[in-house]
Design a protein around this motif. Structure first.
Motif, PDB file in Angstrom:
ATOM      1  N   THR A   3      33.927  61.589  63.122  1.00  0.00           N
ATOM      2  CA  THR A   3      33.733  63.043  63.049  1.00  0.00           C
ATOM      3  C   THR A   3      33.001  63.484  61.793  1.00  0.00           C
ATOM      4  O   THR A   3      32.349  64.523  61.785  1.00  0.00           O
ATOM      5  CB  THR A   3      35.097  63.752  63.126  1.00  0.00           C
ATOM      6  OG1 THR A   3      35.940  63.262  62.078  1.00  0.00           O
ATOM      7  CG2 THR A   3      35.760  63.472  64.477  1.00  0.00           C
ATOM      8  N   GLN A   4      33.096  62.693  60.712  1.00  0.00           N
ATOM      9  CA  GLN A   4      32.404  63.035  59.471  1.00  0.00           C
ATOM     10  C   GLN A   4      31.141  62.190  59.351  1.00  0.00           C
ATOM     11  O   GLN A   4      31.216  60.964  59.208  1.00  0.00           O
ATOM     12  CB  GLN A   4      33.312  62.802  58.265  1.00  0.00           C
ATOM     13  CG  GLN A   4      34.508  63.744  58.209  1.00  0.00           C
ATOM     14  CD  GLN A   4      35.382  63.446  57.006  1.00  0.00           C
ATOM     15  OE1 GLN A   4      36.539  63.072  57.134  1.00  0.00           O
ATOM     16  NE2 GLN A   4      34.814  63.620  55.814  1.00  0.00           N
ATOM     17  N   GLU A   5      29.971  62.827  59.395  1.00  0.00           N
ATOM     18  CA  GLU A   5      28.709  62.099  59.404  1.00  0.00           C
ATOM     19  C   GLU A   5      28.413  61.430  58.066  1.00  0.00           C
ATOM     20  O   GLU A   5      27.737  60.400  58.021  1.00  0.00           O
ATOM     21  CB  GLU A   5      27.563  63.032  59.790  1.00  0.00           C
ATOM     22  CG  GLU A   5      27.683  63.566  61.218  1.00  0.00           C
ATOM     23  CD  GLU A   5      26.507  64.426  61.600  1.00  0.00           C
ATOM     24  OE1 GLU A   5      25.777  64.876  60.682  1.00  0.00           O
ATOM     25  OE2 GLU A   5      26.293  64.640  62.807  1.00  0.00           O
ATOM     26  N   ARG A   6      28.859  62.013  56.987  1.00  0.00           N
ATOM     27  CA  ARG A   6      28.762  61.367  55.677  1.00  0.00           C
ATOM     28  C   ARG A   6      30.151  60.821  55.375  1.00  0.00           C
ATOM     29  O   ARG A   6      30.988  61.495  54.799  1.00  0.00           O
ATOM     30  CB  ARG A   6      28.266  62.342  54.614  1.00  0.00           C
ATOM     31  CG  ARG A   6      26.796  62.690  54.807  1.00  0.00           C
ATOM     32  CD  ARG A   6      26.308  63.778  53.876  1.00  0.00           C
ATOM     33  NE  ARG A   6      24.873  63.989  54.011  1.00  0.00           N
ATOM     34  CZ  ARG A   6      24.308  64.701  54.983  1.00  0.00           C
ATOM     35  NH1 ARG A   6      25.067  65.273  55.902  1.00  0.00           N
ATOM     36  NH2 ARG A   6      22.998  64.845  55.057  1.00  0.00           N
ATOM     37  N   CYS A   7      30.354  59.578  55.793  1.00  0.00           N
ATOM     38  CA  CYS A   7      31.705  59.040  55.845  1.00  0.00           C
ATOM     39  C   CYS A   7      31.971  58.040  54.726  1.00  0.00           C
ATOM     40  O   CYS A   7      31.053  57.540  54.072  1.00  0.00           O
ATOM     41  CB  CYS A   7      31.966  58.398  57.207  1.00  0.00           C
ATOM     42  SG  CYS A   7      31.020  56.886  57.507  1.00  0.00           S
ATOM     43  N   THR A   8      33.261  57.751  54.526  1.00  0.00           N
ATOM     44  CA  THR A   8      33.675  56.730  53.573  1.00  0.00           C
ATOM     45  C   THR A   8      34.301  55.574  54.344  1.00  0.00           C
ATOM     46  O   THR A   8      34.955  55.766  55.362  1.00  0.00           O
ATOM     47  CB  THR A   8      34.704  57.287  52.573  1.00  0.00           C
ATOM     48  OG1 THR A   8      35.862  57.745  53.285  1.00  0.00           O
ATOM     49  CG2 THR A   8      34.115  58.439  51.786  1.00  0.00           C
ATOM     50  N   VAL A   9      34.073  54.356  53.843  1.00  0.00           N
ATOM     51  CA  VAL A   9      34.649  53.159  54.450  1.00  0.00           C
ATOM     52  C   VAL A   9      35.327  52.360  53.334  1.00  0.00           C
ATOM     53  O   VAL A   9      34.663  51.748  52.500  1.00  0.00           O
ATOM     54  CB  VAL A   9      33.583  52.298  55.148  1.00  0.00           C
ATOM     55  CG1 VAL A   9      34.239  51.072  55.782  1.00  0.00           C
ATOM     56  CG2 VAL A   9      32.838  53.105  56.201  1.00  0.00           C
ATOM     57  N   GLU A  10      36.665  52.378  53.331  1.00  0.00           N
ATOM     58  CA  GLU A  10      37.426  51.615  52.349  1.00  0.00           C
ATOM     59  C   GLU A  10      37.683  50.220  52.901  1.00  0.00           C
ATOM     60  O   GLU A  10      37.965  50.056  54.092  1.00  0.00           O
ATOM     61  CB  GLU A  10      38.747  52.314  52.045  1.00  0.00           C
ATOM     62  CG  GLU A  10      39.553  51.650  50.940  1.00  0.00           C
ATOM     63  CD  GLU A  10      40.835  52.397  50.627  1.00  0.00           C
ATOM     64  OE1 GLU A  10      41.681  51.850  49.905  1.00  0.00           O
ATOM     65  OE2 GLU A  10      40.985  53.540  51.126  1.00  0.00           O
ATOM     66  N   PHE A  11      37.601  49.205  52.036  1.00  0.00           N
ATOM     67  CA  PHE A  11      37.765  47.833  52.500  1.00  0.00           C
ATOM     68  C   PHE A  11      38.681  47.056  51.574  1.00  0.00           C
ATOM     69  O   PHE A  11      38.655  47.223  50.358  1.00  0.00           O
ATOM     70  CB  PHE A  11      36.408  47.127  52.612  1.00  0.00           C
ATOM     71  CG  PHE A  11      35.570  47.208  51.369  1.00  0.00           C
ATOM     72  CD1 PHE A  11      35.625  46.220  50.384  1.00  0.00           C
ATOM     73  CD2 PHE A  11      34.704  48.290  51.173  1.00  0.00           C
ATOM     74  CE1 PHE A  11      34.850  46.300  49.246  1.00  0.00           C
ATOM     75  CE2 PHE A  11      33.926  48.376  50.023  1.00  0.00           C
ATOM     76  CZ  PHE A  11      33.994  47.377  49.057  1.00  0.00           C
ATOM     77  N   THR A  12      39.511  46.228  52.173  1.00  0.00           N
ATOM     78  CA  THR A  12      40.403  45.347  51.425  1.00  0.00           C
ATOM     79  C   THR A  12      40.471  44.010  52.155  1.00  0.00           C
ATOM     80  O   THR A  12      40.047  43.897  53.309  1.00  0.00           O
ATOM     81  CB  THR A  12      41.821  45.930  51.310  1.00  0.00           C
ATOM     82  OG1 THR A  12      42.342  46.173  52.624  1.00  0.00           O
ATOM     83  CG2 THR A  12      41.831  47.221  50.517  1.00  0.00           C
ATOM     84  N   THR A  13      41.010  43.002  51.475  1.00  0.00           N
ATOM     85  CA  THR A  13      41.209  41.707  52.098  1.00  0.00           C
ATOM     86  C   THR A  13      42.562  41.163  51.684  1.00  0.00           C
ATOM     87  O   THR A  13      43.260  41.773  50.860  1.00  0.00           O
ATOM     88  CB  THR A  13      40.098  40.711  51.716  1.00  0.00           C
ATOM     89  OG1 THR A  13      40.243  39.514  52.479  1.00  0.00           O
ATOM     90  CG2 THR A  13      40.139  40.385  50.238  1.00  0.00           C
ATOM     91  N   SER A  14      42.923  40.053  52.248  1.00  0.00           N
ATOM     92  CA  SER A  14      44.247  39.503  52.000  1.00  0.00           C
ATOM     93  C   SER A  14      44.195  38.393  50.962  1.00  0.00           C
ATOM     94  O   SER A  14      43.125  38.028  50.466  1.00  0.00           O
ATOM     95  CB  SER A  14      44.830  38.951  53.310  1.00  0.00           C
ATOM     96  OG  SER A  14      43.950  37.958  53.823  1.00  0.00           O
ATOM     97  N   ASP A  15      45.366  37.850  50.665  1.00  0.00           N
ATOM     98  CA  ASP A  15      45.505  36.708  49.766  1.00  0.00           C
ATOM     99  C   ASP A  15      44.967  37.052  48.368  1.00  0.00           C
ATOM    100  O   ASP A  15      44.991  38.191  47.939  1.00  0.00           O
ATOM    101  CB  ASP A  15      44.796  35.483  50.340  1.00  0.00           C
ATOM    102  CG  ASP A  15      45.284  35.156  51.753  1.00  0.00           C
ATOM    103  OD1 ASP A  15      46.482  35.345  52.009  1.00  0.00           O
ATOM    104  OD2 ASP A  15      44.454  34.725  52.573  1.00  0.00           O
ATOM    105  N   SER A  16      44.434  36.056  47.677  1.00  0.00           N
ATOM    106  CA  SER A  16      43.962  36.255  46.303  1.00  0.00           C
ATOM    107  C   SER A  16      42.461  36.451  46.224  1.00  0.00           C
ATOM    108  O   SER A  16      41.903  36.590  45.135  1.00  0.00           O
ATOM    109  CB  SER A  16      44.364  35.044  45.440  1.00  0.00           C
ATOM    110  OG  SER A  16      43.781  33.858  45.966  1.00  0.00           O
TER     111      SER A  16
END
Length: 410
Positions: A16-29
């Motif tokens: 819905t938001q054309e100027r969007c944010t994408v947060e990213f994470t991963t697992s372990d170390s």
């Protein structure tokens, strides 16, 4: 409070938001920017690369990061990318950094978690097999005036090599530390010259610099990305010909290559090599416009192919011995038959070595032309290729009409 949409593999939903944010994470170390990389790859309807990707070590105007040292979130300008630049698909690719010259411990891609627009959309990618080195985890596209996203999970244990050929673009999967060291060494070699720097160019309005370009058909020329980077105006010049304004058709920072176009037909052009084997030690000739502030005359140098890879065994480049200077960037490396085997991109000086010069391989130049829809058959038609080896004076006389001095203004 807005409800969260959790995607499963293959599912899609509206952004819905054309100027969007994408947060990213991963697992372990594992950490992004240290062991793992992310890149956004813009594609056209045929799923070929439209422009160079955005990386954690190299963000774009349309894909910015919250923090380069410890990145956690992208800010995407989807209208700019899709409506202005003509992108049809935007894929997010996660991968493990590769550096063949370093003894790095084995790293595998296991899990990537994505959250869009502060929690509106969530997706967890989980690798379905062991030893995964790269995966296409997410895709954004536009349908019926709406931006949508799709959860993907196409993974590979071989890294990104197969993807490069499919989308016809070179990808930089080296660790950021290695990338930064190479850029620092290049910048030290080139000194204060603006024409040959691979770091982002900061220019003042009206500032000028030069490089070299060579014609590959009646309207298109090849040069280096760093030559035309940040230029508000690009012109090409050749003695006896009217000056012409040029426009950028396609550029790829990963291979430091760019295609520019002029509106009036060019008098002649050079053929790209189609296939070559066992070229180590082969004689090559370069033609270009180095140090144009001292002389605007075309200069010819000769040497040989001294290595089949670039810095850190980078397979996108080859090493050669013909002397070059600032302004030589974009010069063709010619075989004795008149075919272009590579394009000059960089030169390094080390106290214990000389003639550490590098050129983009013809295979990458061919891929860039294909990405722009330029037929290699038409590019070679009517060119100056010959089957018999030429002397250096013959080669210079035959090829000089395809060489142009590139002038850029910020």
């Amino acid at each position: 409070m807005t409800a969260q949409t959790t995607l499963v593999l293959g599912a899609n939903t509206v952004i819905t938001q054309e100027r969007c944010t994408v947060e990213f994470t991963t697992s372990d170390s594992l950490r992004f920017g240290q062991q793992l990389g992310l890149l956004w790859l813009p594609l056209n309807e045929q799923r070929k690369a439209v422009c160079s990707p955005a990386y954690l070590h190299e963000s774009k105007d349309w894909a910015k990061l919250d923090n380069r040292d410890t990145p956690r979130e992208w800010q995407l300008d989807l209208p700019d990318l899709f409506d202005v630049q003509g992108v049809s698909f935007l894929q997010l690719i996660a991968y493990t950094y590769q550096e063949p010259t370093l003894n790095l411990p084995a790293v595998e891609l296991h899990k990537v978690s994505l959250t869009l627009n502060g929690g509106a959309i969530h997706y967890d990618f989980l690798a379905s097999e062991r030893h995964v080195k790269a995966a296409i985890v997410f895709e954004i596209y536009k349908r019926n005036g709406q931006f949508k996203c799709r959860a993907l999970g196409e993974s590979s244990t071989q890294g990104l090599a197969s993807l490069e050929q499919r989308v016809q673009v070179s990808l930089d999967i080296r660790p950021p530390d290695t990338h930064a060291l190479i850029q620092e060494a290049q910048q030290q070699q080139r000194g204060s010259s603006n024409s040959d720097t691979r770091t982002p160019r900061q220019v003042q309005a009206g500032e000028t610099w030069t490089g070299t370009a060579f014609a590959i058909d009646e309207y298109h020329l090849l040069t280096c990305y760093h030559v035309i980077e940040s230029a508000a105006m690009i012109g090409v010049r050749q003695q006896g010909q009217p000056d012409r304004e040029a426009q950028v058709v396609l550029s790829d920072i990963g291979s430091d290559s760019a295609i520019i176009r002029v509106s009036d037909p060019l008098p002649c052009h050079l053929p790209l090599a189609q296939q070559c084997s066992d070229i180590l030690g082969e004689t090559i000739t370069t033609l270009g416009f180095p140090l144009s502030g001292l002389s605007s005359q075309l200069q010819v140098t000769q040497g040989c192919i001294s290595g089949l890879t670039g810095l850190s065994d980078d397979i996108r480049y080859m090493q050669f011995t013909a002397p070059i200077q600032p302004g030589s960037s974009g010069s063709p490396l010619l075989l004795p038959t008149g075919e272009v085997i590579g394009m000059v991109t960089a030169s390094l000086v080390h106290e214990h070595a000389q003639n550490m010069n590098y050129a983009v391989k013809f295979q990458l130049l061919s891929a860039l032309l294909a990405s722009a829809g330029i037929s290699l058959d038409s590019a070679a038609h009517g060119s100056n290729a010959t089957t018999a080896p030429l002397t250096t004076p013959q080669l210079s006389k035959q090829s000089r009409g395809a060489l142009w001095l590139v002038g850029c203004q910020g």
